[in-house]
Design a protein around this motif. Sequence first.
Motif, short mmCIF file in Angstrom:
data_model
loop_
_atom_site.label_atom_id
_atom_site.label_comp_id
_atom_site.label_asym_id
_atom_site.label_seq_id
_atom_site.Cartn_x
_atom_site.Cartn_y
_atom_site.Cartn_z
N VAL A 104 0.81 -1.22 0.00
CA VAL A 104 0.00 0.00 0.00
C VAL A 104 0.85 1.27 0.00
CG1 VAL A 104 -0.31 0.22 2.50
CG2 VAL A 104 -2.11 1.00 0.95
N ASP A 105 2.07 1.21 0.53
CA ASP A 105 2.93 2.38 0.57
C ASP A 105 3.59 2.70 -0.77
OD1 ASP A 105 2.36 2.76 3.26
OD2 ASP A 105 4.04 1.53 3.92
N GLU A 106 3.46 1.80 -1.72
CA GLU A 106 4.04 2.02 -3.05
C GLU A 106 3.05 2.76 -3.93
OE1 GLU A 106 5.79 -1.53 -4.80
OE2 GLU A 106 6.01 -2.39 -2.81
N ALA A 107 3.57 3.48 -4.89
CA ALA A 107 2.71 4.22 -5.82
C ALA A 107 1.97 3.25 -6.75
CB ALA A 107 3.55 5.17 -6.65
N LEU A 108 0.73 3.59 -7.07
CA LEU A 108 -0.03 2.80 -8.05
C LEU A 108 0.66 2.91 -9.41
CD1 LEU A 108 -3.65 3.93 -7.16
CD2 LEU A 108 -2.61 1.72 -6.66
N GLU A 109 0.60 1.85 -10.18
CA GLU A 109 1.20 1.87 -11.51
C GLU A 109 0.09 1.79 -12.55
OE1 GLU A 109 3.22 2.61 -14.27
OE2 GLU A 109 4.58 2.22 -12.60
N SER A 110 -0.02 2.79 -13.39
CA SER A 110 -1.08 2.82 -14.40
C SER A 110 -0.61 2.35 -15.76
CB SER A 110 -1.68 4.23 -14.52
OG SER A 110 -0.66 5.14 -14.89
N ASN A 111 0.70 2.24 -15.96
CA ASN A 111 1.25 1.78 -17.23
C ASN A 111 1.37 0.26 -17.19
OD1 ASN A 111 3.23 0.88 -19.19
ND2 ASN A 111 3.72 3.04 -19.52
N PHE A 112 0.57 -0.42 -18.00
CA PHE A 112 0.54 -1.88 -17.96
C PHE A 112 1.90 -2.49 -18.26
CE2 PHE A 112 0.06 -6.07 -19.89
CZ PHE A 112 -0.59 -6.73 -18.86
N GLU A 113 2.63 -1.98 -19.22
CA GLU A 113 3.92 -2.56 -19.59
C GLU A 113 4.93 -2.44 -18.44
OE1 GLU A 113 6.67 -4.74 -21.41
OE2 GLU A 113 4.58 -4.54 -22.03
N VAL A 114 4.92 -1.32 -17.75
CA VAL A 114 5.81 -1.14 -16.60
C VAL A 114 5.40 -2.11 -15.48
CG1 VAL A 114 6.52 0.47 -14.78
CG2 VAL A 114 6.35 1.26 -17.14
N LEU A 115 4.12 -2.24 -15.25
CA LEU A 115 3.62 -3.17 -14.23
C LEU A 115 3.98 -4.61 -14.58
CD1 LEU A 115 1.96 -3.65 -11.66
CD2 LEU A 115 -0.07 -3.77 -13.11
N ARG A 116 3.77 -5.01 -15.82
CA ARG A 116 4.12 -6.37 -16.26
C ARG A 116 5.61 -6.64 -16.06
NH1 ARG A 116 7.15 -8.64 -19.34
NH2 ARG A 116 7.64 -6.73 -20.43
N SER A 117 6.42 -5.70 -16.45
CA SER A 117 7.86 -5.85 -16.32
C SER A 117 8.26 -5.99 -14.85
CB SER A 117 8.56 -4.65 -16.95
OG SER A 117 9.94 -4.76 -16.80
N ASP A 118 7.66 -5.18 -13.99
CA ASP A 118 7.93 -5.23 -12.56
C ASP A 118 7.53 -6.58 -11.96
OD1 ASP A 118 8.52 -4.18 -9.88
OD2 ASP A 118 6.34 -4.13 -9.64
N LEU A 119 6.36 -7.06 -12.32
CA LEU A 119 5.85 -8.31 -11.77
C LEU A 119 6.55 -9.54 -12.35
CD1 LEU A 119 2.03 -7.56 -11.71
CD2 LEU A 119 3.63 -7.50 -9.79
N GLN A 120 6.99 -9.45 -13.60
CA GLN A 120 7.59 -10.61 -14.26
C GLN A 120 8.77 -11.16 -13.47
OE1 GLN A 120 8.64 -9.98 -18.37
NE2 GLN A 120 9.74 -11.91 -18.50
N HIS A 121 9.63 -10.29 -12.98
CA HIS A 121 10.80 -10.74 -12.22
C HIS A 121 10.37 -11.54 -10.98
CE1 HIS A 121 14.74 -10.80 -10.38
NE2 HIS A 121 14.21 -10.27 -9.29
N ASP A 122 9.42 -11.00 -10.23
CA ASP A 122 8.97 -11.68 -9.01
C ASP A 122 8.27 -13.00 -9.32
OD1 ASP A 122 10.02 -9.72 -7.43
OD2 ASP A 122 8.11 -8.80 -6.92
N VAL A 123 7.45 -13.02 -10.36
CA VAL A 123 6.75 -14.26 -10.73
C VAL A 123 7.75 -15.32 -11.19
CG1 VAL A 123 5.08 -15.28 -12.31
CG2 VAL A 123 4.56 -13.10 -11.20
N GLU A 124 8.74 -14.92 -11.97
CA GLU A 124 9.74 -15.88 -12.43
C GLU A 124 10.57 -16.41 -11.26
OE1 GLU A 124 11.91 -13.81 -15.48
OE2 GLU A 124 10.40 -14.30 -17.01
#
Length: 128
Positions: A104-124
């Motif tokens: 909750v303390d992190e900024a919301l991400e509205s750019n899908f490509e940035v969000l996907r890139s950010d999540l991809q590392h953690d999911v992998e």
Amino acid sequence: NSLVALSLSSKILSSFGARPDLGFLMSDDCTVSALVKQLTEQADRASGDAPSSIVRLSREDKRGIYLLIVGAAGTSAMTYQPIVEHFDTMQVYAVELPGRGQRVDEALESNFEVLRSDLQHDVERWAA
């Protein structure tokens, strides 16, 4: 060979709580020593810091196949906590988006490509 590998994978998972790689189990490289090494490395990775985007919803003692929930936009991973009790044979995890739940303390991400890139590392990392 694939049925034998699947059966072996299931037995390893139920006995040791570790999910071996099916491709490795069916390869010529699979020996008992190599399998033990792979499972040990997997356990070492699991004992380190968990990816920040992935939240375990199941109790720690829960064993079984892995399920990763990618929830609807605007929801927290904890939204899915009530259904976890119905999955007796699964280890349930969920993706926590920035600005929600434990992030909750992190900024919301509205750019899908940035969000996907950010999540991809953690999911992998989680899937390894």
